[in-house]
Design a protein around this motif. Structure first.
Motif, mmCIF file in Angstrom:
data_model
loop_
_atom_site.group_PDB
_atom_site.id
_atom_site.type_symbol
_atom_site.label_atom_id
_atom_site.label_comp_id
_atom_site.label_asym_id
_atom_site.label_seq_id
_atom_site.Cartn_x
_atom_site.Cartn_y
_atom_site.Cartn_z
ATOM 1 N N MET A 173 -3.458 45.918 27.918
ATOM 2 C CA MET A 173 -3.051 44.696 27.137
ATOM 3 C C MET A 173 -3.447 43.872 28.400
ATOM 4 S SD MET A 173 0.075 43.210 25.008
ATOM 5 C CE MET A 173 -0.043 41.557 24.703
ATOM 6 N N ALA A 174 -4.464 42.820 28.122
ATOM 7 C CA ALA A 174 -4.892 41.826 28.978
ATOM 8 C C ALA A 174 -3.988 40.803 28.884
ATOM 9 C CB ALA A 174 -6.097 41.532 28.615
ATOM 10 N N PRO A 175 -4.026 40.198 29.839
ATOM 11 C CA PRO A 175 -3.051 38.825 29.937
ATOM 12 C C PRO A 175 -3.521 37.740 29.135
ATOM 13 C CG PRO A 175 -4.303 38.898 31.904
ATOM 14 C CD PRO A 175 -4.521 40.161 31.258
ATOM 15 N N MET A 176 -2.740 37.072 28.256
ATOM 16 C CA MET A 176 -3.330 36.162 27.351
ATOM 17 C C MET A 176 -2.138 35.092 26.999
ATOM 18 S SD MET A 176 -5.026 38.303 24.380
ATOM 19 C CE MET A 176 -3.704 39.853 24.335
ATOM 20 N N THR A 220 2.931 50.451 23.219
ATOM 21 C CA THR A 220 2.365 51.686 23.327
ATOM 22 C C THR A 220 1.019 51.645 24.234
ATOM 23 O OG1 THR A 220 1.215 51.043 21.554
ATOM 24 C CG2 THR A 220 3.039 52.475 21.117
ATOM 25 N N ALA A 221 0.605 50.413 24.953
ATOM 26 C CA ALA A 221 -0.295 50.237 25.467
ATOM 27 C C ALA A 221 0.200 50.916 27.097
ATOM 28 C CB ALA A 221 -0.548 48.667 26.098
ATOM 29 N N GLY A 222 -1.112 51.671 27.744
ATOM 30 C CA GLY A 222 -0.595 52.273 28.877
ATOM 31 C C GLY A 222 -0.167 51.407 30.002
ATOM 32 N N LEU A 223 -0.545 49.939 29.922
ATOM 33 C CA LEU A 223 -0.027 48.945 30.735
ATOM 34 C C LEU A 223 0.082 47.781 29.988
ATOM 35 C CD1 LEU A 223 1.070 48.035 33.517
ATOM 36 C CD2 LEU A 223 -1.031 47.756 34.487
ATOM 37 N N ILE A 224 0.948 46.822 30.148
ATOM 38 C CA ILE A 224 0.894 45.486 29.725
ATOM 39 C C ILE A 224 0.525 44.583 30.887
ATOM 40 C CG2 ILE A 224 2.239 43.698 28.613
ATOM 41 C CD1 ILE A 224 3.395 45.433 26.772
ATOM 42 N N VAL A 225 -0.132 43.364 30.890
ATOM 43 C CA VAL A 225 -0.196 42.600 31.771
ATOM 44 C C VAL A 225 0.303 41.395 31.156
ATOM 45 C CG1 VAL A 225 -1.362 41.306 33.794
ATOM 46 C CG2 VAL A 225 -2.025 43.768 33.247
ATOM 47 N N SER A 226 1.150 40.363 31.569
ATOM 48 C CA SER A 226 1.910 39.310 30.831
ATOM 49 C C SER A 226 0.882 38.415 30.677
ATOM 50 C CB SER A 226 3.236 38.995 31.606
ATOM 51 O OG SER A 226 2.903 38.187 32.547
ATOM 52 N N GLU A 227 1.130 37.210 29.940
ATOM 53 C CA GLU A 227 0.695 35.836 30.112
ATOM 54 C C GLU A 227 0.500 35.443 31.505
ATOM 55 O OE1 GLU A 227 3.555 33.171 27.746
ATOM 56 O OE2 GLU A 227 4.156 35.450 27.510
ATOM 57 N N GLY A 228 -0.029 34.431 31.859
ATOM 58 C CA GLY A 228 0.041 33.711 33.180
ATOM 59 C C GLY A 228 1.331 33.180 33.199
ATOM 60 N N VAL A 229 2.098 33.328 34.636
ATOM 61 C CA VAL A 229 3.167 32.910 34.888
ATOM 62 C C VAL A 229 3.203 32.020 36.224
ATOM 63 C CG1 VAL A 229 5.765 33.445 35.482
ATOM 64 C CG2 VAL A 229 4.395 34.913 33.834
ATOM 65 N N GLN A 230 3.563 30.752 36.210
ATOM 66 C CA GLN A 230 3.332 30.008 37.212
ATOM 67 C C GLN A 230 4.268 30.343 38.482
ATOM 68 O OE1 GLN A 230 3.640 28.275 33.979
ATOM 69 N NE2 GLN A 230 5.578 27.116 34.086
ATOM 70 N N PRO A 231 3.716 30.420 39.711
ATOM 71 C CA PRO A 231 4.532 30.637 40.663
ATOM 72 C C PRO A 231 5.332 29.572 41.491
ATOM 73 C CG PRO A 231 2.220 30.791 41.433
ATOM 74 C CD PRO A 231 2.319 30.196 40.010
ATOM 75 N N ASN A 232 4.981 28.438 41.003
ATOM 76 C CA ASN A 232 5.614 27.324 41.763
ATOM 77 C C ASN A 232 5.355 26.266 40.591
ATOM 78 O OD1 ASN A 232 3.101 26.425 42.247
ATOM 79 N ND2 ASN A 232 3.316 26.696 44.614
ATOM 80 N N ALA A 233 6.229 25.214 40.932
ATOM 81 C CA ALA A 233 6.123 23.962 39.972
ATOM 82 C C ALA A 233 4.746 23.342 39.736
ATOM 83 C CB ALA A 233 7.205 22.960 40.314
ATOM 84 N N GLY A 264 1.943 24.804 40.258
ATOM 85 C CA GLY A 264 1.042 25.621 39.740
ATOM 86 C C GLY A 264 0.987 25.835 38.269
ATOM 87 N N GLN A 265 2.022 25.037 37.677
ATOM 88 C CA GLN A 265 1.966 25.444 36.028
ATOM 89 C C GLN A 265 0.463 24.330 35.602
ATOM 90 O OE1 GLN A 265 5.310 23.553 33.995
ATOM 91 N NE2 GLN A 265 4.545 24.262 31.973
ATOM 92 N N SER A 266 -0.179 25.313 34.721
ATOM 93 C CA SER A 266 -1.439 24.609 34.193
ATOM 94 C C SER A 266 -1.072 23.860 32.940
ATOM 95 C CB SER A 266 -2.538 25.988 34.078
ATOM 96 O OG SER A 266 -3.705 25.282 33.458
ATOM 97 N N ASN A 267 -0.539 24.799 31.846
ATOM 98 C CA ASN A 267 -0.340 24.459 30.624
ATOM 99 C C ASN A 267 1.408 24.286 30.237
ATOM 100 O OD1 ASN A 267 -3.187 24.839 30.075
ATOM 101 N ND2 ASN A 267 -2.835 26.622 29.680
ATOM 102 N N PRO A 268 1.345 23.280 29.170
ATOM 103 C CA PRO A 268 2.929 23.095 28.713
ATOM 104 C C PRO A 268 3.161 24.410 27.966
ATOM 105 C CG PRO A 268 1.444 21.377 27.795
ATOM 106 C CD PRO A 268 0.388 22.116 28.405
ATOM 107 N N GLY A 269 4.411 24.661 27.950
ATOM 108 C CA GLY A 269 4.865 25.932 27.421
ATOM 109 C C GLY A 269 4.528 27.040 27.923
ATOM 110 N N THR A 270 4.294 27.093 29.190
ATOM 111 C CA THR A 270 4.110 28.587 29.891
ATOM 112 C C THR A 270 5.268 28.934 30.779
ATOM 113 O OG1 THR A 270 2.945 27.123 31.612
ATOM 114 C CG2 THR A 270 1.634 28.262 29.990
ATOM 115 N N PRO A 271 5.510 30.013 30.971
ATOM 116 C CA PRO A 271 6.686 30.502 31.608
ATOM 117 C C PRO A 271 6.627 30.700 33.321
ATOM 118 C CG PRO A 271 5.457 32.392 30.745
ATOM 119 C CD PRO A 271 4.662 31.212 30.285
ATOM 120 N N GLY A 272 7.431 30.381 33.973
ATOM 121 C CA GLY A 272 7.477 30.464 35.475
ATOM 122 C C GLY A 272 8.392 31.776 36.033
#
Length: 357
Positions: A21-24, A48-61, A63-71
């Motif tokens: 599962m690609a990151p989205m 059931t995917a062999g591997l899930i890659v999560s949505e983009g997660v900002q590594p620092n403050a 680095g956040q690109s969009n509102p509503g994204t996790p860190g």
């Protein structure tokens, strides 16, 4: 015979199939960049995917690109992800966190901070903000002494990811974000050791990867790349040379896998497959392009040497995508208006295929 449904050993993990599962981005995080119970349910539905890659997660403050994204840079964020990883593992799945530093693709209205980048060159187009799209601002060019700190931010977030229960991390080195900006010949106009010739432009990516490998191990570290792409106005020159040298350095520092997007000619991509000695995840169609990855695309790239195949949009509306691919069942369309609208509609409301007598 190897098929999309053959098992695969990726580092310490045994994947039951070769579907990734690609990151989205889904921009459903709570205030403060926290993961939510709905996010736990969303990823668990697709375990059931062999591997899930999560949505983009900002590594620092910054680095956040969009509102509503996790860190993954505060204790509260780290704690919030445990429900997500626990739900995926309880459902029999495996999940990596994609670490995404937006670099210049950001806005002060989103972060309260001026975006940073390799050079003072604005991204092309509008960026998302809490009040709607706005023109991308000119970022502050990082001083040479500041660059290693941003490279280390990936490693620090990776440590938190593993602490939160992720099986590993994928560095987002694609699609015009910070690593991609340093690789670029038009977003990176530096004249120090991070800019100019190919050997300098790959340095940031290699330092970020090396720090992450040191922090959590090579088996737990992957990187996504988009050779020759033109996202957010980022362009590469010398694509075969640039990415061949980059892959050689990534192999040297012990990165566990590379995740390639189909953003270059097939001849170039096949040559990069041959240049990369480790596991390769291939996303066979242009991200955000008119076509979604299908079973035939996956089979073709397995024949061309890919080890795993990533599927993006098809996973949004088909939580049982692996079974649909296996049985060649119809792929349900996703509601594009719900991609980023928030809430559970168009997020948790898709169902598995309904068999009829």
């Amino acid at each position: 015979m190897t098929t999309l449904f053959s098992s695969y050993r990726l580092g310490a993990l045994t994947l039951p199939n070769r579907v990734v599962m690609a990151p989205m981005s889904r921009v459903r995080a709570a205030a403060g960049g926290l993961a939510t119970p709905s996010m736990a349910a969303y990823y668990a539905q697709r375990a059931t995917a062999g591997l899930i890659v999560s949505e983009g997660v900002q590594p620092n403050a910054v680095g956040q690109s969009n509102p509503g994204t996790p860190g993954l840079h505060t204790d509260e964020q780290t704690d919030s992800w445990r429900e997500v990883t626990g739900a995926v593992h309880a459902s029999g799945g495996r999940i990596f966190a994609q670490l995404m530093h937006g670099g210049r693709v950001s806005h002060p209205d989103t972060t309260g901070l001026r975006p940073i980048g390799p050079s003072a060159v604005a991204a092309a187009g509008d960026v998302f903000t809490p009040t709607g799209p706005q023109p991308a601002p000119v970022p502050r060019a990082l001083e040479t002494a500041e660059v290693p700190e941003q490279a280390r931010s990936y490693a620090e977030a990776a440590r938190r990811a593993v602490e939160a229960g992720f099986d590993g991390v994928e560095l987002h080195g694609a699609n015009g974000y910070l690593i991609s900006q340093f690789l670029s010949s038009n977003a990176n106009l530096r004249t120090d050791r991070y800019g100019g010739p190919v050997t300098h432009r790959i340095r940031f990516a290699v330092e970020a990867a090396a720090a992450t490998v040191e922090a959590v191990g090579g088996d737990r570290t992957g990187i996504r790349l988009s050779p020759g792409a033109d996202f957010w106005g980022v362009r590469d020159t010398d694509v075969p040379e640039l990415y061949t040298q980059l892959l050689a350095e990534l192999a040297r520092v012990g990165v566990g896998y590379v995740h390639l997007e189909a953003t270059a000619d097939e001849e170039v991509l096949v040559a990069l497959r041959r240049a990369w000695p480790g596991p390769l995840i291939m996303n066979p169609v242009l991200p955000m392009g008119p076509k979604q990855t299908g079973r035939d695309d996956a089979d073709r790239w397995l024949d061309l040497g890919a080890d795993l195949i990533s599927f993006g949009r098809a996973f949004l509306s088909n939580p049982d995508l692996v079974e649909r691919l296996r049985a060649r069942l119809p792929i349900a369309p996703a509601d594009e208006t719900a991609y980023y609208q928030g809430g559970d509609a168009g997020y948790l409301t898709y169902t598995s295929h309904q068999y009829t007598a």
